[in-house]
Design an enzyme around this catalytic site. Structure first.
Site, PDB file in Angstrom:
ATOM      1  N   TRP A 291       8.858  -3.561  -2.885  1.00 36.00           N
ATOM      2  CA  TRP A 291       7.755  -4.341  -1.856  1.00 36.00           C
ATOM      3  C   TRP A 291       7.139  -3.101  -0.109  1.00 36.00           C
ATOM      4  O   TRP A 291       8.508  -3.577  -0.135  1.00 36.00           O
ATOM      5  CB  TRP A 291       7.542  -5.703  -1.205  1.00 36.00           C
ATOM      6  CG  TRP A 291       6.902  -5.862   0.106  1.00 36.00           C
ATOM      7  CD1 TRP A 291       6.678  -5.839   0.887  1.00 36.00           C
ATOM      8  CD2 TRP A 291       5.630  -6.575   0.308  1.00 36.00           C
ATOM      9  NE1 TRP A 291       6.486  -6.614   1.942  1.00 36.00           N
ATOM     10  CE2 TRP A 291       5.155  -6.404   1.207  1.00 36.00           C
ATOM     11  CE3 TRP A 291       3.964  -7.045  -1.067  1.00 36.00           C
ATOM     12  CZ2 TRP A 291       3.400  -7.354   1.899  1.00 36.00           C
ATOM     13  CZ3 TRP A 291       3.263  -7.527  -0.652  1.00 36.00           C
ATOM     14  CH2 TRP A 291       2.667  -7.752   0.599  1.00 36.00           C
ATOM     15  N   ASN A 293       5.047  -3.027   3.608  1.00 36.30           N
ATOM     16  CA  ASN A 293       3.936  -3.739   4.527  1.00 36.30           C
ATOM     17  C   ASN A 293       4.019  -2.617   5.880  1.00 36.30           C
ATOM     18  O   ASN A 293       3.927  -1.598   5.234  1.00 36.30           O
ATOM     19  CB  ASN A 293       4.630  -4.418   4.700  1.00 36.30           C
ATOM     20  CG  ASN A 293       5.354  -5.925   5.076  1.00 36.30           C
ATOM     21  OD1 ASN A 293       6.702  -5.734   4.343  1.00 36.30           O
ATOM     22  ND2 ASN A 293       5.336  -6.039   6.638  1.00 36.30           N
ATOM     23  N   ASP A 294       4.500  -3.463   6.539  1.00 38.62           N
ATOM     24  CA  ASP A 294       4.115  -2.545   7.713  1.00 38.62           C
ATOM     25  C   ASP A 294       5.225  -0.610   8.154  1.00 38.62           C
ATOM     26  O   ASP A 294       5.252  -0.447   7.470  1.00 38.62           O
ATOM     27  CB  ASP A 294       4.615  -2.840   9.162  1.00 38.62           C
ATOM     28  CG  ASP A 294       3.761  -4.110   9.430  1.00 38.62           C
ATOM     29  OD1 ASP A 294       3.387  -4.888   8.664  1.00 38.62           O
ATOM     30  OD2 ASP A 294       4.480  -4.282  10.238  1.00 38.62           O
ATOM     31  N   GLN A 310       8.251  -0.944   6.806  1.00 39.41           N
ATOM     32  CA  GLN A 310       8.705  -3.294   5.674  1.00 39.41           C
ATOM     33  C   GLN A 310       9.069  -2.434   4.341  1.00 39.41           C
ATOM     34  O   GLN A 310       8.155  -2.378   3.969  1.00 39.41           O
ATOM     35  CB  GLN A 310       8.060  -3.552   6.322  1.00 39.41           C
ATOM     36  CG  GLN A 310       8.236  -3.793   8.196  1.00 39.41           C
ATOM     37  CD  GLN A 310       9.211  -4.391   8.298  1.00 39.41           C
ATOM     38  OE1 GLN A 310       9.197  -6.048   8.742  1.00 39.41           O
ATOM     39  NE2 GLN A 310      10.046  -3.915   9.177  1.00 39.41           N
ATOM     40  N   TRP A 318       7.125  -9.586  -0.434  1.00 40.11           N
ATOM     41  CA  TRP A 318       7.735  -9.597   0.937  1.00 40.11           C
ATOM     42  C   TRP A 318       8.741 -10.577   0.977  1.00 40.11           C
ATOM     43  O   TRP A 318       9.262 -11.654   0.551  1.00 40.11           O
ATOM     44  CB  TRP A 318       6.768 -10.040   1.877  1.00 40.11           C
ATOM     45  CG  TRP A 318       7.261 -10.220   3.701  1.00 40.11           C
ATOM     46  CD1 TRP A 318       7.012  -9.115   4.213  1.00 40.11           C
ATOM     47  CD2 TRP A 318       8.120 -11.084   4.353  1.00 40.11           C
ATOM     48  NE1 TRP A 318       7.163  -9.303   5.464  1.00 40.11           N
ATOM     49  CE2 TRP A 318       8.053 -10.737   5.422  1.00 40.11           C
ATOM     50  CE3 TRP A 318       8.439 -12.002   4.264  1.00 40.11           C
ATOM     51  CZ2 TRP A 318       8.774 -11.369   6.311  1.00 40.11           C
ATOM     52  CZ3 TRP A 318       8.928 -12.986   5.120  1.00 40.11           C
ATOM     53  CH2 TRP A 318       9.595 -12.710   5.785  1.00 40.11           C
ATOM     54  N   PHE A 350      12.557  -6.715  11.514  1.00 40.29           N
ATOM     55  CA  PHE A 350      11.263  -6.576  11.290  1.00 40.29           C
ATOM     56  C   PHE A 350      10.451  -5.641  12.012  1.00 40.29           C
ATOM     57  O   PHE A 350      11.448  -4.464  12.192  1.00 40.29           O
ATOM     58  CB  PHE A 350      11.226  -7.566  12.056  1.00 40.29           C
ATOM     59  CG  PHE A 350      10.790  -8.685  11.628  1.00 40.29           C
ATOM     60  CD1 PHE A 350      10.675  -8.814   9.947  1.00 40.29           C
ATOM     61  CD2 PHE A 350       9.436 -10.114  10.934  1.00 40.29           C
ATOM     62  CE1 PHE A 350      10.783 -10.554   9.241  1.00 40.29           C
ATOM     63  CE2 PHE A 350      10.102 -11.245  10.886  1.00 40.29           C
ATOM     64  CZ  PHE A 350      10.410 -11.630   9.817  1.00 40.29           C
ATOM     65  N   ASP A 414       7.612  -6.398  17.268  1.00 39.29           N
ATOM     66  CA  ASP A 414       7.207  -5.041  16.746  1.00 39.29           C
ATOM     67  C   ASP A 414       6.982  -4.963  17.910  1.00 39.29           C
ATOM     68  O   ASP A 414       5.823  -3.976  18.825  1.00 39.29           O
ATOM     69  CB  ASP A 414       6.189  -5.700  16.378  1.00 39.29           C
ATOM     70  CG  ASP A 414       5.962  -6.608  15.284  1.00 39.29           C
ATOM     71  OD1 ASP A 414       6.904  -6.125  14.212  1.00 39.29           O
ATOM     72  OD2 ASP A 414       4.574  -6.851  15.155  1.00 39.29           O
ATOM     73  N   GLU A 469       0.095  -9.243  16.648  1.00 41.50           N
ATOM     74  CA  GLU A 469       1.105  -8.091  15.740  1.00 41.50           C
ATOM     75  C   GLU A 469       1.374  -6.785  16.096  1.00 41.50           C
ATOM     76  O   GLU A 469      -0.001  -6.467  15.824  1.00 41.50           O
ATOM     77  CB  GLU A 469       1.038  -8.484  14.622  1.00 41.50           C
ATOM     78  CG  GLU A 469       1.089  -9.852  14.285  1.00 41.50           C
ATOM     79  CD  GLU A 469       1.319  -9.663  12.667  1.00 41.50           C
ATOM     80  OE1 GLU A 469       2.540 -10.784  12.756  1.00 41.50           O
ATOM     81  OE2 GLU A 469       0.873  -9.890  11.692  1.00 41.50           O
ATOM     82  N   TRP A 541      -1.890  -0.036   3.338  1.00 37.42           N
ATOM     83  CA  TRP A 541      -2.915   0.166   2.995  1.00 37.42           C
ATOM     84  C   TRP A 541      -2.769  -1.473   1.485  1.00 37.42           C
ATOM     85  O   TRP A 541      -1.954  -0.849   0.831  1.00 37.42           O
ATOM     86  CB  TRP A 541      -3.307   0.947   2.345  1.00 37.42           C
ATOM     87  CG  TRP A 541      -4.480   1.151   1.759  1.00 37.42           C
ATOM     88  CD1 TRP A 541      -5.410   0.131   2.219  1.00 37.42           C
ATOM     89  CD2 TRP A 541      -5.375   2.337   1.501  1.00 37.42           C
ATOM     90  NE1 TRP A 541      -6.772   0.545   1.665  1.00 37.42           N
ATOM     91  CE2 TRP A 541      -6.928   1.525   1.830  1.00 37.42           C
ATOM     92  CE3 TRP A 541      -4.941   3.710   0.761  1.00 37.42           C
ATOM     93  CZ2 TRP A 541      -7.997   1.500   0.149  1.00 37.42           C
ATOM     94  CZ3 TRP A 541      -5.631   3.846  -0.391  1.00 37.42           C
ATOM     95  CH2 TRP A 541      -7.174   3.823  -0.659  1.00 37.42           C
TER      96      TRP A 541
HETATM   97  C1  FRU Z   1       3.325  -8.010   9.967  1.00 37.16           C
HETATM   98  C2  FRU Z   1       3.666  -8.050  10.763  1.00 37.16           C
HETATM   99  C3  FRU Z   1       5.001  -8.285  12.038  1.00 37.16           C
HETATM  100  C4  FRU Z   1       6.739  -8.543  11.366  1.00 37.16           C
HETATM  101  C5  FRU Z   1       6.309  -7.983   9.727  1.00 37.16           C
HETATM  102  C6  FRU Z   1       6.997  -8.503   9.412  1.00 37.16           C
HETATM  103  O1  FRU Z   1       2.195  -6.719   9.295  1.00 37.16           O
HETATM  104  O2  FRU Z   1       3.958  -9.294  10.787  1.00 37.16           O
HETATM  105  O3  FRU Z   1       4.443  -8.333  12.802  1.00 37.16           O
HETATM  106  O4  FRU Z   1       7.527  -7.230  12.482  1.00 37.16           O
HETATM  107  O5  FRU Z   1       4.893  -7.649   9.465  1.00 37.16           O
HETATM  108  O6  FRU Z   1       7.594  -7.648   7.665  1.00 37.16           O
END
Ligand code: FRU
Length: 720
Positions: A291, A293-294, A310, A318, A350, A414, A469, A541
């Site tokens: 997975w 994310n950011d 991430q 996640w 994170f 963050d 965030e 995305w």
């Molecule tokens: C945003 C978020 C961030 C955090 C991260 C954790 O998508 O919630 O605020 O650091 O993802 O994966």
């Protein structure tokens, strides 16, 4: 390699009830299906006035219970406490089996009390952020207590993270439940790069501890497959080459093959189709496995763009937040290298940022080599900020003086850091939920290690989304004029404020301006230290990748600008010019006008990966539209609005014209209109068999000034 599951001293056996065939023999002590606790006695406020009907407000999804009701001490959140005690009952079967979940602590338990003594006790599985609200079977062997009288007590004396317990379906039974191994383990002499782990999406999450020389190095929660794997997750073990490594699993069914299935290898398992998988974005970054994310730590260093992200290396969803790492020379062709930051005692890793410390203010440099410094959130309890550094952009060392910023409030996270030239110091923007608001805290530092609070934005209430965030903060020129610069403060949903900054405080003159206009675009981050000074942003995305061994992706890299409009300067998002490198075949279509009934000008083109550039005046047409492999991009002339895959946004004409750039990949389209004021990313899974394109005017004739279709090649090396 040995399998060591059965050494008696390292095993504790748990049991669970397998069959319902013996139901007539069983005595159900409590199923918690009624509205009230009846003869059970509650104290405190954690248990409410009766059994919960599943998940309570603000709780992650509770699953694994039987029927509709269960004991859930999340009434009043984690803070509430209390006890729930059964009437006395005779112990008349050899086992008491039940379902249990929630927090793991001495303060959270289902207890069996006999003669005033706690003789058996069980707790939930979670002792860290993340985790699961799934109840799992557990049981006690109570044969030695047969004939005695017992009382069950459910205790919640905990508050704070995971300060609650869930229990359901307590049954007395004589059938010996199937066993569980606790602390099952397998040792490996590391001679290869990876251990390929079998993963079952949606399976129970097991805590897998990797130890070297008896010392736990990292813990992850992994949906290990007991037999058939959905996919294989590579665990990089090369740092321990030549050593003996042990993987220990907190709890496995006794017949689980999970540990036996693990395969050491130098290659990813089942990776023949790597980067050619049906739902792999072909010019959008996604991790090989697991997975994302950011985007994190976006930076240009030593001739390469670095994209950290991430990453859950061991799950499709996640969790287990690591920083994945990929590099590119051109922002388009990425090579994934492997994770650089793994969860540690301070918590999962994170989001955060990266900078090149040109003046070596941190002292991490060596022999003239300036360090690359990562600034991240360690999201444990407390949640703090830390740094790590590297000289080669490959190996990263966490700073021994971490954390560099203590917890302010639990959700602080963050950090985005940049060098502020006029005041010769580092500036950090940090998201902090503060006094009931989403705020950005500004800190300054001379050396990336010592930070001082400089100011706090007013922010938004926590019901709103503004400044929530993942902040980013940078200067842009208005209409490219270097004498007209403005600061932009943007957060996860890409809404932003524009204003002035003196090195300490941001003073907005326009705020809450909408960023992107599409869907699934989140937590974008801009690259630091880009040599030609462009401000380049890349977003997470949220594309759909069901059935793939990876999940989610990134947008294309976007060049940001500010354009003067009647309402003031506004941000523009445009695809970076490096994407032009993907063009494999170009069709320049000479049509001056397009009327209803005209032949489709794109009828001779068949393409999967496409870039379209078009410029037209709507004339007396009512609609002008593309169908790109089933993705409808439709312009409503009267409304001056643009609909992409059914999602409609305002797109006013500029000089009487529409100019669009459209990218179509397997997992979505990105449409750029109005000079970049209107960026519409839309996740959409195209069908591999439909490679057709249509361009059409309805209700009248449009004047077409230019129409160019570029067929694109995949950005991945494995492209056939
Ligand atoms: C945003 C978020 C961030 C955090 C991260 C954790 O998508 O919630 O605020 O650091 O993802 O994966």
């Amino acid at each position: 390699m040995q399998l060591r599951c059965l050494a008696p001293w390292c095993l504790v056996w748990l049991f669970y009830l397998i069959s319902s065939s013996s139901a007539s023999d069983d005595v159900v002590l409590a199923d918690f299906e009624s509205e009230s606790y009846a003869s059970w006695k509650a104290t405190g406020d954690a248990f409410g006035s009766g059994p919960a009907r599943g998940t309570l407000p603000n709780q992650m999804l509770v699953s694994g219970f039987k029927g509709k009701g269960l004991i859930n001490s999340f009434y009043g959140g984690d803070a509430s406490q209390g006890t729930l005690t059964s009437p006395e009952f005779p112990i008349e079967r050899r086992y008491i089996a039940f379902l249990i979940g929630g927090g793991k602590s001495d303060q959270l338990a289902l207890q069996l009390i006999v003669d005033g003594q706690v003789v058996r006790s069980s707790t939930g599985p979670n002792d860290r952020p993340g985790g699961t609200e799934e109840l799992a079977p557990d049981a006690w062997d109570v044969s030695e207590l047969l004939g005695k009288k017992g009382v069950l007590r459910i205790v919640d004396h905990a508050s704070g993270s995971w300060g609650h317990i869930n229990v359901d379906h307590i049954v007395q039974t004589d059938i010996q439940p199937k066993g569980y191994m606790l602390s099952a383990q397998r040792s490996f002499n590391v001679t290869s790069r990876y251990l390929n782990l079998p993963i079952k999406n949606g399976g129970p999450k097991r805590i897998v501890t990797l130890s070297i020389d008896g010392k736990a190095v990292v813990k992850n929660e992994i949906e290990l497959a007991d037999e058939d794997a959905d996919w294989w997750a590579p665990m990089e073990v090369s740092p321990w080459n030549g050593k003996s490594l042990t993987l220990q699993v907190d709890r496995l069914p006794e017949d689980s093959k999970a540990l036996n299935l693990i395969e050491p290898s130098d290659a990813l398992k089942d990776a023949e189709d790597l980067y050619r998988e049906p739902l792999r974005g072909q010019f959008h970054f996604s991790p090989r496995r697991g997975w994302n994310n950011d985007p994190n730590g976006c930076v240009y260093f030593n001739g390469e763009y670095h994209l950290f992200f991430q990453h859950n290396p061991y799950g499709w969803g996640w969790g287990n937040m690591h920083w994945g790492h990929a590099v590119s020379k051109d922002l388009v062709h990425w090579e994934e290298l492997g994770d650089v930051l793994a969860p540690d005692d301070m918590g999962p890793m994170f989001s955060g940022s990266a900078v090149v410390d040109w003046k070596d203010t941190s002292g991490f440099g060596q022999d003239g080599q300036v360090p690359l410094v990562l600034i991240y959130t360690a999201a444990g309890n407390p949640t703090v900020q830390g740094i790590a550094y590297s000289l080669d952009g490959r190996r990263f060392t966490k700073y021994e003086g971490n954390p560099i910023l203590q917890q302010i409030t639990g959700g602080n996270r963050d950090p985005k850091v940049f060098w502020h030239e006029p005041t010769q110091q580092w500036v950090m923007t940090l998201y902090v939920e503060w006094q009931g608001r989403h705020t950005i805290h500004f800190f300054t530092s001379p050396n990336l290690k010592d930070w001082t609070l400089a100011s706090v934005t007013q922010g938004d209430t926590t019901q709103g989304r503004f400044l929530f965030e993942c902040p980013d903060f940078f200067e842009l020129s208005v209409d490219g004029d270097p004498t007209r610069k403005k600061w932009v403060l943007i957060a996860a949903n890409s809404d932003y404020a524009i204003g002035a900054f003196d090195g300490k405080q941001f003073v907005p003159d326009a705020t809450r301006i909408q960023g992107h206009r599409g869907r699934g675009f989140y937590a974008a981050q801009s690259f630091s230290d880009v040599p030609d000074g462009r401000r380049i942003l890349i977003g997470w995305w949220q594309t759909e990748t069901k059935g793939m061994p990876f999940n989610q992706s990134m947008t294309v890299p976007l060049e940001l600008g500010l354009m003067q409009t009647d309402g003031g300067p506004r941000m523009t998002f445009l695809p970076v010019r490096e994407l032009d490198n993907l063009r494999s075949r170009t069709h320049s279509l000479k049509i001056d006008s397009l009327s209803p009934g005209d032949a489709n000008p794109l009828k001779d083109i068949q393409a999967e990966l496409v870039e379209i550039q078009v410029e037209f005046e709507p004339g007396d047409a009512k609609e002008v539209l593309f169908n790109i492999r089933d993705v409808m991009v439709e312009y409503d002339v009267a409304e001056q609005s643009l609909s992409v895959a059914g999602h409609r946004v305002s797109a006013p004409l500029r000089d009487g014209r529409q100019r669009w750039t459209i990218y179509c990949d397997r997992i979505g389209v990105e449409v750029f209109a109005c000079g970049g004021l209107c960026y519409i990313p839309m996740p959409y899974n195209t069908r591999p068999d439909n490679k057709k394109l249509f361009f059409e005017a309805r209700g009248g004739t449009a004047t077409v000034h230019s129409l160019i279709v570029h067929e694109l090649r995949s950005a991945w090396k494995n492209d056939r």
